[in-house]
Design an enzyme around this catalytic site. Structure first.
Site, PDB file in Angstrom:
ATOM      1  N   LYS A   1       0.746  -1.432  -0.075  1.00 55.66           N
ATOM      2  CA  LYS A   1      -0.012   0.053  -0.208  1.00 55.66           C
ATOM      3  C   LYS A   1       1.036   1.022   0.046  1.00 55.66           C
ATOM      4  O   LYS A   1       1.897   1.407   0.779  1.00 55.66           O
ATOM      5  CB  LYS A   1      -0.871  -0.120   1.203  1.00 55.66           C
ATOM      6  CG  LYS A   1      -2.379   0.497   0.881  1.00 55.66           C
ATOM      7  CD  LYS A   1      -3.227   0.097   2.090  1.00 55.66           C
ATOM      8  CE  LYS A   1      -4.513   0.551   2.074  1.00 55.66           C
ATOM      9  NZ  LYS A   1      -5.334   0.725   3.263  1.00 55.66           N
TER      10      LYS A   1
HETATM   11  O1  G3P Z   1      -9.636   1.302   4.028  1.00 58.76           O
HETATM   12  C1  G3P Z   1      -9.284   2.628   4.519  1.00 58.76           C
HETATM   13  C2  G3P Z   1      -9.747   2.726   6.028  1.00 58.76           C
HETATM   14  O2  G3P Z   1      -8.966   2.068   6.961  1.00 58.76           O
HETATM   15  C3  G3P Z   1      -9.887   4.348   6.429  1.00 58.76           C
HETATM   16  O3  G3P Z   1     -11.102   4.322   7.178  1.00 58.76           O
HETATM   17  O4  G3P Z   1     -12.756   5.103   8.627  1.00 58.76           O
HETATM   18  O5  G3P Z   1     -10.470   5.694   9.050  1.00 58.76           O
HETATM   19  O6  G3P Z   1     -11.751   6.435   6.918  1.00 58.76           O
HETATM   20  P1  G3P Z   1     -11.528   5.477   7.775  1.00 58.76           P
END
Ligand code: G3P
Length: 219
Positions: free
Chosen positions: A83
């Site tokens: 990533k």
């Molecule tokens: O896959 C990306 C994710 O982990 C981010 O999620 O909820 O932190 O925006 P969030």
């Protein structure tokens, strides 16, 4: 549409895997920081549980550092995907890693132009973050629709992973748009099969069956 789980928690991964519908895992530094284990050994454990791709993020901000870290992470297991953030250095690293046959997931994608350029660099996956766009009053799913349209216009094979999913509607909308993958937190995966009418229906069938047995006095 493939379903990945967005977590670094082994119990959640094992549970979702036991449902028989899990195609892969995405992690990030925040998710790994929530676990007690040392991150590399945590990734090793995750890769043993899941056959599909497991995304592991690099922390370097310069292309050479990203490539060096990617080579290290790629040794963890054959299903590791690297990533990399959607930056100019990320582009350079993605291009080099493509030539080394190392799969990449270009993350923190917030615009169609980023998505097009990472595809040109040879990214295996791109991860538009829908929830974080919604957080700033911008329709996150519109970005996924734009990327789908652009990729289809040019027959681009980079796969779209809808990320930062916050609720089941994000998942359903991803499938409507034709995203390749949705990466979903465990709490949301659990909601995907829930429906109050299913629960009410089961309860009614059980009660009626019990009444029938009581009336006929059978076991
Ligand atoms: O896959 C990306 C994710 O982990 C981010 O999620 O909820 O932190 O925006 P969030």
């Amino acid at each position: 549409m493939k379903l990945f789980i967005d977590t670094a928690n082994l119990e959640e991964i094992k549970k979702a895997n036991s449902y028989g519908i899990l195609d892969g895992v995405t992690t990030n530094p925040t998710l790994l920081s929530r676990e007690k284990n040392e991150p590399i050994s945590q990734l090793e454990k995750i890769c043993k549980v899941v056959d599909g791709p497991v995304s592991a993020e690099v922390l370097s901000l310069d292309a050479n550092g990203m490539i060096r870290e990617a080579k290290e992470r790629a040794k963890i297991a054959s299903n590791i995907v690297i990533k990399i953030p959607c930056t100019v250095d990320g582009l350079k690293a993605a291009k080099k890693l493509k030539s080394l046959n190392i799969e990449t997931n270009l993350t923190l994608c917030f615009s169609p132009s980023q998505a097009l350029l990472v595809a040109k660099a040879g990214a295996t996956y791109v991860s538009p973050f829908v929830g974080r766009l919604d957080d700033i009053s911008t329709e996150g799913m519109d970005l996924v629709g734009d990327i789908r349209l652009i990729y289809d216009n040019y027959g681009i094979s980079t796969q779209i992973i809808v990320a930062s999913i916050r609720h089941p509607l994000h998942f359903v909308e991803s499938a409507r748009i034709g995203a390749d993958i949705a990466t979903v937190p465990f709490a949301v995966i659990e909601k995907l099969m829930k429906h109050p009418l299913t629960d009410i229906g089961i309860e009614r069938f059980m009660n009626d069956w019990k009444k029938l047995k009581d009336n006929l006095q059978i076991k």
